[in-house]
Design a protein around this motif. Structure first.
Motif: not given
Length: 284
Positions: A2, A145, A148, A151-152, A243, A246-248
């Motif tokens: 993150s 978006y 996220t 990060e994938q 999305i 995993q939304l920050p």
């Protein structure tokens, strides 16, 4: 992995830095084996490339909507539009390098035929203050978006590209927020109306342009993921789940609270309930 993204400093107070260029990215160095079998990213990156490439129409509509404000229209035409189109070009080059058999132009043309009919000035909020609020919500959504998606995957070129785009979206958010503040100084609108506009636009993120783009990617996927048992409804649901799950949240809430122009103490007090609301609205 993150990353904390600073939002507190006005972009105009930061020293000018050269904007990243597409040629900065080494597309020949893409580690295809790290991503080419990722069905979720196939759909999400392809659809993002469509939406960003189609941003010229939306930029023209916004410029027309703010034609009475030369500073805003100049930035929309000279900076915002060019950076959004750069995002589209870079994403297209990436997805075509990873999935070369996908008929990108044909799929995009079918997407744009439908999408362009939805992009009208009439779709914008008639109150220019509240359309700026809506822009802040949209930029919050795109920032989250791309954050996220980054990060994938561990694919280095993709992470660099998505990091660049995410940072651009933060910069766009700051500009829309700055222009909203300028409009507020001249003719303030009530905070209750601002909150209503925030909530309304946040709900619309679930029914966004990505639905149209995903459908056209799915229709033209050809042999890619042909063995997959997922229907289009499954693909759309999986995209929302990825999305939203995993939304920050901290990043999104800090951005969503900014247009309310709240005192720092009250903003801190509202952080938790707004986070719960945003998660609930965006949940699949």
């Amino acid at each position: 992995m993150s990353t904390q993204i600073p939002l507190g400093t006005d972009q105009n107070e930061q020293p000018e830095r050269g904007h990243w260029q597409i040629d900065d990215l080494d597309f020949d160095a893409i580690e295809r084996s790290a991503i080419e079998d990722n069905e979720d990213l196939f759909y999400l990156l392809m659809s993002a490339s469509f939406i960003e490439t189609g941003s010229e129409t939306y930029a023209a509509n916004l410029a027309e909507h703010y034609s009475e404000y030369p500073e805003i229209t100049a930035w929309l035409r000279d900076r915002w539009e060019s950076e959004e189109l750069q995002h589209g070009t870079a994403l297209r080059r990436y997805v075509e390098a990873v999935w070369p058999e996908f008929p990108w132009q044909k799929a995009y043309d079918s997407f744009f035929d439908e999408y362009s009919k939805l992009c009208t000035v009439e779709e914008l909020h008639p109150d220019r203050h509240l359309e700026m609020v809506a822009r802040c919500v949209v930029e919050t959504g795109t920032t989250a978006y791309y954050h996220t998606l980054r990060e994938q995957s561990d694919e280095p070129v993709l992470r660099e590209l998505l990091g660049n785009i995410r940072n651009d979206e933060v910069g766009h958010f700051k500009h829309f927020l700055k222009y909203f503040k300028q409009l507020q100084e001249n003719a303030p609108v009530a905070r209750t109306r601002i909150a209503g506009a925030l909530y309304a636009r946040l709900k619309e993120l679930r029914e966004s342009d990505s639905d149209v783009a995903l459908r056209h990617v799915y229709a033209h996927r050809g042999n890619y993921f042909a063995q997959s048992q997922h229907s289009f409804a499954d693909i759309a649901q999986r995209a929302y789940e990825l999305i939203s799950s995993q939304l920050p949240a901290d990043l999104a809430v800090r951005m969503l609270l900014k247009p309310l122009l709240l005192p720092a103490r009250l903003e801190g007090y509202l952080h938790a309930p707004i986070a719960r609301l945003a998660t609930r609205v965006m949940a699949p």
